[in-house]
Write a protein that holds these residues in place. Structure first.
Motif, PDB file in Angstrom:
ATOM      1  N   PRO A 268       1.135  -1.479  -0.250  1.00 48.94           N
ATOM      2  CA  PRO A 268       0.203  -0.159  -0.337  1.00 48.94           C
ATOM      3  C   PRO A 268       0.920   1.506   0.200  1.00 48.94           C
ATOM      4  N   ARG A 269       0.573   2.345  -1.272  1.00 48.44           N
ATOM      5  CA  ARG A 269       1.585   3.781  -0.876  1.00 48.44           C
ATOM      6  C   ARG A 269       0.554   4.511   0.320  1.00 48.44           C
ATOM      7  N   ARG A 270       0.949   5.199   0.947  1.00 45.55           N
ATOM      8  CA  ARG A 270       0.894   6.446   1.640  1.00 45.55           C
ATOM      9  C   ARG A 270       0.784   7.296   1.294  1.00 45.55           C
ATOM     10  N   THR A 271      -0.327   8.348   0.881  1.00 46.19           N
ATOM     11  CA  THR A 271       0.058   9.918   0.174  1.00 46.19           C
ATOM     12  C   THR A 271      -0.757  11.173   1.314  1.00 46.19           C
ATOM     13  N   GLY A 272      -0.511  12.052   1.456  1.00 44.04           N
ATOM     14  CA  GLY A 272      -0.653  13.249   2.375  1.00 44.04           C
ATOM     15  C   GLY A 272       0.756  13.044   3.150  1.00 44.04           C
ATOM     16  N   TRP A 273       0.571  14.207   4.244  1.00 44.60           N
ATOM     17  CA  TRP A 273       1.678  14.008   5.082  1.00 44.60           C
ATOM     18  C   TRP A 273       1.120  13.390   6.084  1.00 44.60           C
ATOM     19  N   HIS A 274       2.432  12.540   6.862  1.00 44.70           N
ATOM     20  CA  HIS A 274       2.364  11.683   7.951  1.00 44.70           C
ATOM     21  C   HIS A 274       3.307  11.905   9.477  1.00 44.70           C
ATOM     22  N   LYS A 275       2.732  12.198  10.231  1.00 47.07           N
ATOM     23  CA  LYS A 275       4.234  11.798  11.617  1.00 47.07           C
ATOM     24  C   LYS A 275       4.276  10.033  11.857  1.00 47.07           C
ATOM     25  N   SER A 276       4.987  10.342  12.918  1.00 48.16           N
ATOM     26  CA  SER A 276       4.747   8.920  12.795  1.00 48.16           C
ATOM     27  C   SER A 276       4.814   8.843  14.130  1.00 48.16           C
ATOM     28  N   SER A 277       3.976   7.080  14.318  1.00 47.21           N
ATOM     29  CA  SER A 277       2.797   6.667  15.140  1.00 47.21           C
ATOM     30  C   SER A 277       3.242   6.834  16.921  1.00 47.21           C
ATOM     31  N   HIS A 278       4.786   7.462  16.792  1.00 52.67           N
ATOM     32  CA  HIS A 278       5.305   7.582  17.768  1.00 52.67           C
ATOM     33  C   HIS A 278       5.586   9.037  18.406  1.00 52.67           C
ATOM     34  N   SER A 279       4.972   9.399  17.666  1.00 49.36           N
ATOM     35  CA  SER A 279       4.722  11.186  17.744  1.00 49.36           C
ATOM     36  C   SER A 279       3.627  11.567  18.887  1.00 49.36           C
ATOM     37  N   ASP A 280       3.426  12.543  20.199  1.00 45.63           N
ATOM     38  CA  ASP A 280       3.159  13.015  20.234  1.00 45.63           C
ATOM     39  C   ASP A 280       1.604  14.227  19.625  1.00 45.63           C
TER      40      ASP A 280
END
Length: 117
Positions: free
Chosen positions: A5-17
């Motif tokens: 699967p490809r990710r689109t858009g802006w993402h931050k780490s799931s580890h980020s607050d």
């Protein structure tokens, strides 16, 4: 065989607050971009696919050699500064933000495999 699967858009780490700043990533058809969520209208640093792969390998290994062709990373107490080589764009992240990004990289959240060839 199912496709990755490809990710689109802006993402931050799931580890980020959720409420704090972080490294934010957008995977593109040609590579990736990063920006800083602490900055309204943050400038983005762009990576080709090859540069992104090399940089992610550096981040994963914890050895920032600055041989990726896109950015140079320097550190001072509680500051990770990422400077684009081809522009004047500079982004600075705290130790906590960098650790969250690195944990996301280690978990494969920003893998170049998620970028279209």
């Amino acid at each position: 065989m199912p496709s990755t699967p490809r990710r689109t858009g802006w993402h931050k780490s799931s580890h980020s607050d959720q409420g704090n700043g972080c490294v934010e990533v957008r995977l593109t058809d040609t590579g990736a971009e990063i920006r800083d969520t602490k900055i309204a209208d943050s400038p983005a640093i762009t990576f080709t696919r090859a540069q992104w792969t090399r940089w992610i390998d550096e981040v994963t290994a914890g050895r920032l050699t600055n041989d990726n062709g896109a950015v140079e990373v320097s550190t001072t107490p509680n500051a990770w500064t990422v400077r684009a080589r081809d522009t004047t764009t500079t982004l600075t992240f705290t130790d906590h933000e960098w650790a969250a990004f690195r944990a996301g990289v280690a978990d494969g959240e920003f893998s170049a495999d998620l970028v279209a060839p």
